[in-house]
Design a protein around this motif. Sequence first.
Motif, PDB file in Angstrom:
ATOM      1  N   UNK A   1    -100.849  19.202   5.160  1.00  0.00           N
ATOM      2  CA  UNK A   1    -101.097  19.513   4.204  1.00  0.00           C
ATOM      3  C   UNK A   1    -100.662  19.340   3.023  1.00  0.00           C
ATOM      4  N   UNK A   2     -99.601  19.181   2.957  1.00  0.00           N
ATOM      5  CA  UNK A   2     -99.089  18.891   1.620  1.00  0.00           C
ATOM      6  C   UNK A   2     -99.863  17.187   1.308  1.00  0.00           C
ATOM      7  N   UNK A   3     -98.764  16.252   2.364  1.00  0.00           N
ATOM      8  CA  UNK A   3     -99.030  15.120   2.806  1.00  0.00           C
ATOM      9  C   UNK A   3    -100.506  15.025   2.348  1.00  0.00           C
ATOM     10  N   UNK A   4    -101.505  15.518   2.865  1.00  0.00           N
ATOM     11  CA  UNK A   4    -103.449  15.257   2.782  1.00  0.00           C
ATOM     12  C   UNK A   4    -103.803  15.736   1.525  1.00  0.00           C
TER      13      UNK A   4
ATOM     14  N   UNK B   1    -108.393  23.947  13.656  1.00  0.00           N
ATOM     15  CA  UNK B   1    -107.620  23.607  12.653  1.00  0.00           C
ATOM     16  C   UNK B   1    -106.194  24.548  11.992  1.00  0.00           C
ATOM     17  N   UNK B   2    -105.039  24.850  12.263  1.00  0.00           N
ATOM     18  CA  UNK B   2    -104.235  26.182  11.743  1.00  0.00           C
ATOM     19  C   UNK B   2    -103.475  25.298  10.188  1.00  0.00           C
TER      20      UNK B   2
ATOM     21  N   UNK C   1    -105.966  15.269   9.640  1.00  0.00           N
ATOM     22  CA  UNK C   1    -105.772  15.010   8.425  1.00  0.00           C
ATOM     23  C   UNK C   1    -103.993  13.939   8.432  1.00  0.00           C
ATOM     24  N   UNK C   2    -103.925  13.810   9.665  1.00  0.00           N
ATOM     25  CA  UNK C   2    -102.830  13.284   9.805  1.00  0.00           C
ATOM     26  C   UNK C   2    -103.320  11.617  10.034  1.00  0.00           C
TER      27      UNK C   2
ATOM     28  N   UNK D   1    -115.329  12.414   4.908  1.00  0.00           N
ATOM     29  CA  UNK D   1    -115.198  12.395   6.993  1.00  0.00           C
ATOM     30  C   UNK D   1    -115.058  12.485   8.170  1.00  0.00           C
ATOM     31  N   UNK D   2    -115.512  13.492   8.655  1.00  0.00           N
ATOM     32  CA  UNK D   2    -114.775  14.033  10.026  1.00  0.00           C
ATOM     33  C   UNK D   2    -113.996  13.657  11.338  1.00  0.00           C
ATOM     34  N   UNK D   3    -113.618  11.691  10.539  1.00  0.00           N
ATOM     35  CA  UNK D   3    -112.825  10.996  11.205  1.00  0.00           C
ATOM     36  C   UNK D   3    -111.472  11.232  10.343  1.00  0.00           C
TER      37      UNK D   3
END
Length: 254
Positions: free
Chosen positions: A122-125, A115-116, A83-84, A74-76
């Motif tokens: 990224x790791x957490x996601x 989104x850079x 991703x946070x 989902x875009x949410x």
Amino acid sequence: MLEESTPLIGCAGWSIASAQKASFPLAGSHLERYGAVLPAVEINSSFYRSHRPETYQRWGDSVPENFRFSVKVPRTITHHQRLQNVAPLIEGFVQEVHELGNKLGCLLVQLPPSLRFDPPTVHAFFANLTQQTSAPVVCEARHRSWFMPAANQLLQEFGISQVIADPPVAPCEELFTGAKTVYVRLHGSPEMYHSAYSEEYLSQLENELRQYQAQGKTAWCIFDNTASGAAMPNALSLLARFKRKNAADVKVRA
């Protein structure tokens, strides 16, 4: 029945235009008719809204046993939250899509172009996502910072490959394809979402997909050039190429 050597070829969505209706059975829902011919589909509607678990279950029950769904995250999660702080959202999404059972073939994470690559985020996601599902995950990043060794190394840590997209954000040789799943996503070129792919392009694509399969990878090819109705003819044409080759191989062995 789909031969094992045929990739997971399909479209973004399972609508069948009148121009292609002769290629599908007349009876059944659009998904049932689609699933009788094509081996895979990408669910894009999940990007825009949640679906009830029983909806996913019904979709899974509508297709053959060897059919596979790819589901867009989902875009949410990807665009709104970037991703946070998405753990509850991931949990809810995963619970829904797992109702597809073994027909859940892949999760697609498409990221906004702005989104850079940020290693901690990224790791957490991906740690959270891969802990909650055993389904393969592919990532369609659209900022050039994702096509550097550091990003590839992090994705490799989680067994995730980047989508091989057309038009590409970066040269394909920079994409990490060391994971077991290779996901080709074709948006249409030169006009995105509209342009059809030529038979020459499809011939080259067939060869590339066969090479991925020879490496022991699960190969997906999803046509997203749906706006002018080009996706379905392209998907059917590519599928026919594999079926002709499979039939010829069987004849030779006989």
